[in-house]
Scaffold this active site. Structure first.
Site, PDB file in Angstrom:
ATOM      1  N   GLN A 131      13.237  34.122   6.961  1.00 61.43           N
ATOM      2  CA  GLN A 131      12.007  33.794   6.238  1.00 61.43           C
ATOM      3  C   GLN A 131      12.229  32.603   5.316  1.00 61.43           C
ATOM      4  OE1 GLN A 131       9.470  36.986   4.474  1.00 61.43           O
ATOM      5  NE2 GLN A 131      10.032  36.104   2.517  1.00 61.43           N
ATOM      6  N   GLY A 132      11.486  31.519   5.514  1.00 65.64           N
ATOM      7  CA  GLY A 132      11.617  30.315   4.704  1.00 65.64           C
ATOM      8  C   GLY A 132      10.505  30.213   3.665  1.00 65.64           C
ATOM      9  N   GLU A 249       5.430  43.188   4.626  1.00 57.47           N
ATOM     10  CA  GLU A 249       6.731  43.476   4.029  1.00 57.47           C
ATOM     11  C   GLU A 249       6.698  44.773   3.227  1.00 57.47           C
ATOM     12  OE1 GLU A 249      10.189  40.884   1.778  1.00 57.47           O
ATOM     13  OE2 GLU A 249       8.119  40.513   1.223  1.00 57.47           O
TER      14      GLU A 249
END
Length: 393
Positions: A131-132, A249
């Site tokens: 995840q960036g 998430e």
């Protein structure tokens, strides 16, 4: 409210438990209770093989719709799966970012071509994701992203830096939040790009943690490229898509983690019985308080699942991260107090930590990552309680 699972769900529990018992054996037996927080580098290749094995048997992405390779499992079944996985000592999942974040985001916001390209390798456990999002000056204030991307000859060219990027050193793909409109600021002008990690324009530098491992990294993009079609949503819609990812998430997998916490508490109780710490009335009270806190966590998880089938978690789920992070951090401190002087002695040179030492060190970050406790309180106030938003300069 109904705090019990249905007979059908309990039948599913038995199916999961049976498969785990039969398969987490033989060559996979060393993986039991390995690869969790603070132990992320343990048996990585074998854990990746386990991921593919699970994919072949249909035990990855169980909550995804059937048309995308999942089982269409209900929220209750997803929680049961995560509980039984932890109960059996299932290893840390190397594909969890793809399964829990990238995949659901592509299902919800992606094109049909993106679904055909990216979803099957996640289901099969073949391609890994990272995840960036966070940057040195854009952590909790994610809207301060400075990484930029421009379109050149049918490609997106990406330049900038990301930090705290879990699994970047082994990932095949990264979903990157980048600024694609020059001069934009805040939530506007951002886009959500799917970027291949194995290319000359990307440098990954590990960040060594106090556990001695380096599960997360700095990632530097220097005109890294991805196809123009690898944008999720329209240009400029990156914030909306990114917030969708964050909602995933906080989904069902976090509800099942209490079983892993129960295993950790069991280790602490065993240590207290072994070294005599359990004779201390203060330690006994703290152990009891930890057990009570775990039961509260369990009851709240069941409360969120009670009643009719719901397509998504309600607003009561917003308290989950704040509660478990604070409880888990206290559990790590309790582990050290139970161990006493033993807590300061490593298992082997030069820095071989025991499971409880890893627990203590890693839990210091629980109230920071995935949204600090302060951010979580803002989320509860603004999204769950409808209170006025905090004034930001």
């Amino acid at each position: 409210m109904n705090l019990a699972f249905t007979p059908r769900e309990e039948s599913f529990r038995a199916e999961v438990a049976g498969w785990m018992s039969a398969n987490l054996a033989g060559d996979f037996a060393p993986l039991k209770n390995r690869g969790g927080p603070g132990d992320e580098h343990a048996f990585f290749e074998l854990r990746h093989e386990w991921e593919r094995h699970m994919g072949e048997a249909g035990w990855t992405c169980i909550g995804w719709p059937r048309e995308h390779g999942g089982r269409g499992a209900s929220l209750g079944e997803q929680v049961i799966f995560h509980e039984e996985y932890a109960r059996a000592g299932g290893p840390g999942r190397v594909g969890h970012i793809g399964e829990g974040l990238a995949g659901p985001t592509i299902i919800s916001f992606g094109t049909e071509a993106q679904k055909r390209r990216f979803l099957p390798p996640i289901v099969k456990g073949e391609e890994l994701w990272c995840q960036g999002y966070s940057e040195p000056n854009a952590g909790s204030d994610l809207a301060n992203v400075r990484t930029r991307a421009t379109r050149i000859n049918g490609k997106w060219s990406i330049t900038g830096q990301k930090i705290w990027t879990s699994l970047a050193h082994v990932a095949d793909w990264c979903f990157v939040l980048a600024r694609t409109e020059e001069g934009s600021s805040g939530h506007k002008g951002l886009s959500y790009l799917l970027v291949p990690m194995k290319q000359a324009g990307i440098e990954v530098r590990p960040i060594r943690q106090m556990t001695g491992t380096s599960e997360f990294n700095e990632v530097f993009f220097d005109e890294a490229l991805t196809d123009e079609a690898n944008i999720v949503g329209a240009p400029g819609e990156g914030w909306k898509v990114a917030m969708g990812t964050l909602a995933f998430e906080r989904g069902a997998s976090t509800l099942g983690q209490q079983m892993a916490f129960r295993n950790q508490l069991g280790e602490i109780v065993a240590a207290a019985q072994r070294n005599g710490a359990a004779k201390d009335p203060v330690i006994r009270q703290r152990l009891a308080d930890a057990w009570i806190g775990l039961e509260v966590m369990r009851a709240n998880a069941l409360r969120m699942l009670s009643g009719a089938d719901k397509p998504e978690l309600g607003r009561e789920a917003l308290i989950g991260k704040l509660y478990w992070a604070t409880w888990h951090r206290s559990l790590g401190k309790l582990a050290m107090d139970v161990l006493g002087p033993e807590a300061e002695i490593v298992a082997e040179a030069p820095y071989g930590l025991t499971a409880l030492q890893q627990l203590f060190l890693f839990t210091r970050a629980d109230t920071i990552y995935a949204g600090t406790n302060e951010i979580q309180r803002n989320i509860i106030a603004e999204r769950a309680l409808g209170m006025p938003k905090e004034q930001r300069g």
